[in-house]
Design a protein around this motif. Structure first.
Motif, PDB file in Angstrom:
ATOM      1  N   MET A 158      15.742  36.142   2.355  1.00 34.50           N
ATOM      2  CA  MET A 158      15.010  34.949   2.070  1.00 34.50           C
ATOM      3  C   MET A 158      13.897  35.273   2.862  1.00 34.50           C
ATOM      4  SD  MET A 158      15.603  30.851   2.371  1.00 34.50           S
ATOM      5  CE  MET A 158      17.263  31.061   1.225  1.00 34.50           C
ATOM      6  N   LYS A 164      19.584  19.447   5.971  1.00 32.87           N
ATOM      7  CA  LYS A 164      18.166  19.880   6.035  1.00 32.87           C
ATOM      8  C   LYS A 164      17.576  19.683   7.396  1.00 32.87           C
ATOM      9  CE  LYS A 164      17.116  21.406   1.453  1.00 32.87           C
ATOM     10  NZ  LYS A 164      15.801  21.345   0.544  1.00 32.87           N
ATOM     11  N   VAL A 180      16.052  32.032   9.351  1.00 34.64           N
ATOM     12  CA  VAL A 180      17.173  31.556   8.733  1.00 34.64           C
ATOM     13  C   VAL A 180      18.302  31.473   9.637  1.00 34.64           C
ATOM     14  CG1 VAL A 180      18.937  32.271   7.019  1.00 34.64           C
ATOM     15  CG2 VAL A 180      16.557  32.306   6.298  1.00 34.64           C
ATOM     16  N   ILE A 229      19.573  27.673   8.237  1.00 32.74           N
ATOM     17  CA  ILE A 229      19.017  27.624   6.768  1.00 32.74           C
ATOM     18  C   ILE A 229      20.374  27.912   6.024  1.00 32.74           C
ATOM     19  CG2 ILE A 229      17.423  28.095   5.119  1.00 32.74           C
ATOM     20  CD1 ILE A 229      15.561  28.093   7.133  1.00 32.74           C
ATOM     21  N   LYS A 230      20.613  27.231   4.940  1.00 34.88           N
ATOM     22  CA  LYS A 230      21.673  27.461   4.081  1.00 34.88           C
ATOM     23  C   LYS A 230      21.031  28.105   2.905  1.00 34.88           C
ATOM     24  CE  LYS A 230      24.905  25.164   6.134  1.00 34.88           C
ATOM     25  NZ  LYS A 230      24.227  24.685   7.442  1.00 34.88           N
ATOM     26  N   ASP A 274      12.995  21.938  -3.497  1.00 33.83           N
ATOM     27  CA  ASP A 274      13.917  22.814  -3.036  1.00 33.83           C
ATOM     28  C   ASP A 274      13.288  23.845  -1.912  1.00 33.83           C
ATOM     29  OD1 ASP A 274      16.889  23.671  -3.010  1.00 33.83           O
ATOM     30  OD2 ASP A 274      15.934  25.583  -3.974  1.00 33.83           O
ATOM     31  N   ILE A 290      10.611  33.557   4.548  1.00 33.85           N
ATOM     32  CA  ILE A 290      10.398  32.160   4.892  1.00 33.85           C
ATOM     33  C   ILE A 290       9.216  32.058   5.881  1.00 33.85           C
ATOM     34  CG2 ILE A 290      11.394  30.209   6.461  1.00 33.85           C
ATOM     35  CD1 ILE A 290      12.989  30.308   4.193  1.00 33.85           C
ATOM     36  N   GLY A 303      10.346  30.007   0.766  1.00 31.50           N
ATOM     37  CA  GLY A 303      10.573  28.742   1.008  1.00 31.50           C
ATOM     38  C   GLY A 303       9.767  28.447   2.382  1.00 31.50           C
ATOM     39  N   LYS A 353      12.995  24.450   3.159  1.00 31.03           N
ATOM     40  CA  LYS A 353      14.426  24.728   3.229  1.00 31.03           C
ATOM     41  C   LYS A 353      15.074  24.063   4.578  1.00 31.03           C
ATOM     42  CE  LYS A 353      14.423  27.771  -0.049  1.00 31.03           C
ATOM     43  NZ  LYS A 353      15.371  27.564  -1.344  1.00 31.03           N
TER      44      LYS A 353
END
Length: 276
Positions: free
Chosen positions: A1, A99, A270, A275-276, A71, A3, A47, A74
Motif C-alpha cells: 500500500m 481509524k 502502515v 493501518i488495516k 475509504d 500512503i 491512501g 486510512k
C-alpha cells in the motif's frame, strides 16, 4: 500500500484558521477529501493519513467522519487534550475507532520552548501507549531539546517527527538542528516524516538542492526503515502543486531499490500507525 502519511482537511474559517495569513491566500479556502482523492491517484498513491490542524475534538470528529465516507483515508491522527484530567476517558472513547491511530498537539504554536515538559502534558502523553496510540511531534528547532527529553522519558511510546522538525532551510541553518536530530534518531521508538520541507524554504524560489543536505541528515540518522513520505497537503501548495512537492522526495530516492522505496512510500506508515 502506497500512503501519504501526512495531510489535512478543513472547512476554512477566518477565526479558527487565523494562522493562514494573507501571504497564504492559496490555502484560504475549504479542502475536503474530494479535492485530494484524484491527486493521490494521479501520484500513484492509494491512501492517506489525515492529521489534525485545529486543537479541538470537533475537528477530530470531523476527520473521523470523513474517514468513514472516504475509504482512501486510512487513518486519523486527531487532537485530544493531553493536559486534561479527563484524558484517559477521551483516549478510551476515540481508541474504539480503528481509524483513530494517534494524537498530535500543535506544539510549534506554544510560546514556551519547554511546553512538552509540562507535568500535565507528560502525564497525558504517558497514557497513549495504554491505548495503542502513536504521537506526532510537531515542533520548531527551538523546541527540539524538550522533545528529546520527552522521548527519553517515554522509551515505549511510538513517536514520529513531523516535517523533519522544521529546520531553517530558507536561512541554510543546519548544525544545531542536525545535532538534535541525530540524538532523537538514536531512540528506536522514533520515526520521521519526509514532509513539510517546502514551507520552511523560500516558497517561490526554492530548488531541489536546498533540501538535499537536510534529507542527507535524516536518511543517515533514521535509515529507510524509519522514514515515511508525507505531503503536508494542502499547506504544501504554498510552494507548488502536489506533484511538484512530491518530486523532491521522488528525485532523492530515485536510485534506491524498489524495496526501500516501498518502505518510505507506505510500508513504514502502515506499520507505524497499524493501518488495516
Amino acid at each position: 500500500m502506497r500512503i501519504d502519511s501526512h495531510q489535512h482537511f478543513w472547512q476554512y474559517n477566518t477565526k479558527k484558521h487565523a494562522w493562514i495569513n494573507a501571504e497564504m491566500a492559496v490555502i484560504q479556502k475549504d479542502f475536503f477529501p474530494s479535492d485530494l482523492r484524484d491527486v493521490l491517484i494521479h501520484s500513484g498513491l492509494e491512501g492517506s493519513v489525515a492529521v489534525q490542524a485545529d486543537q479541538t475534538e470537533t475537528e477530530t470528529e470531523f476527520l473521523l467522519d470523513m474517514a468513514v465516507k472516504y475509504d482512501f483515508i486510512k487513518a486519523v491522527v486527531g487532537w485530544v487534550d493531553l493536559r486534561s484530567p479527563d484524558v484517559a476517558s477521551r483516549l478510551a472513547h476515540y481508541s474504539k475507532n480503528e481509524k483513530f491511530v494517534g494524537v498530535r498537539h500543535v506544539v510549534q504554536d506554544e510560546p514556551d520552548p519547554e511546553f512538552m515538559l509540562r507535568e500535565d502534558f507528560q502525564r497525558g502523553l504517558a497514557q497513549l501507549k495504554d491505548y495503542g496510540l502513536t504521537y506526532d511531534v510537531l515542533i520548531f528547532p527551538t523546541q527540539m531539546k524538550a522533545a528529546l527529553e520527552t522521548i527519553e522519558r517515554h522509551p515505549e511510546q511510538p513517536f514520529v517527527i513531523d516535517h523533519i522538525a522544521k529546520p531553517y532551510i530558507k536561512a541554510g541553518k543546519i548544525d544545531e538542528w542536525k545535532d538534535y536530530m541525530q540524538q532523537i534518531a538514536s531512540h528506536h521508538n522514533v520515526m520521521c516524516k519526509l514532509s513539510g520541507m517546502v514551507t520552511e524554504a523560500d516558497w517561490t524560489r526554492w530548488r531541489y538542492d536546498d533540501f538535499v543536505p537536510y534529507l542527507d541528515v535524516v536518511v543517515d540518522a533514521f535509515g529507510v526503515d524509519r522514514l515515511m513520505y508525507g505531503s503536508d497537503w494542502p499547506v504544501c501548495l504554498l510552494g507548488g502543486t502536489y506533484e511538484v512537492i512530491k518530486s523532491v522526495v521522488d528525485q532523492y530516492f530515485a536510485s534506491y531499490s524498489l524495496t526501500d522505496q516501498s518502505k518510505i512510500y507506505g510500508e513504514n506508515a502502515v506499520r507505524f500507525y497499524g493501518i488495516k
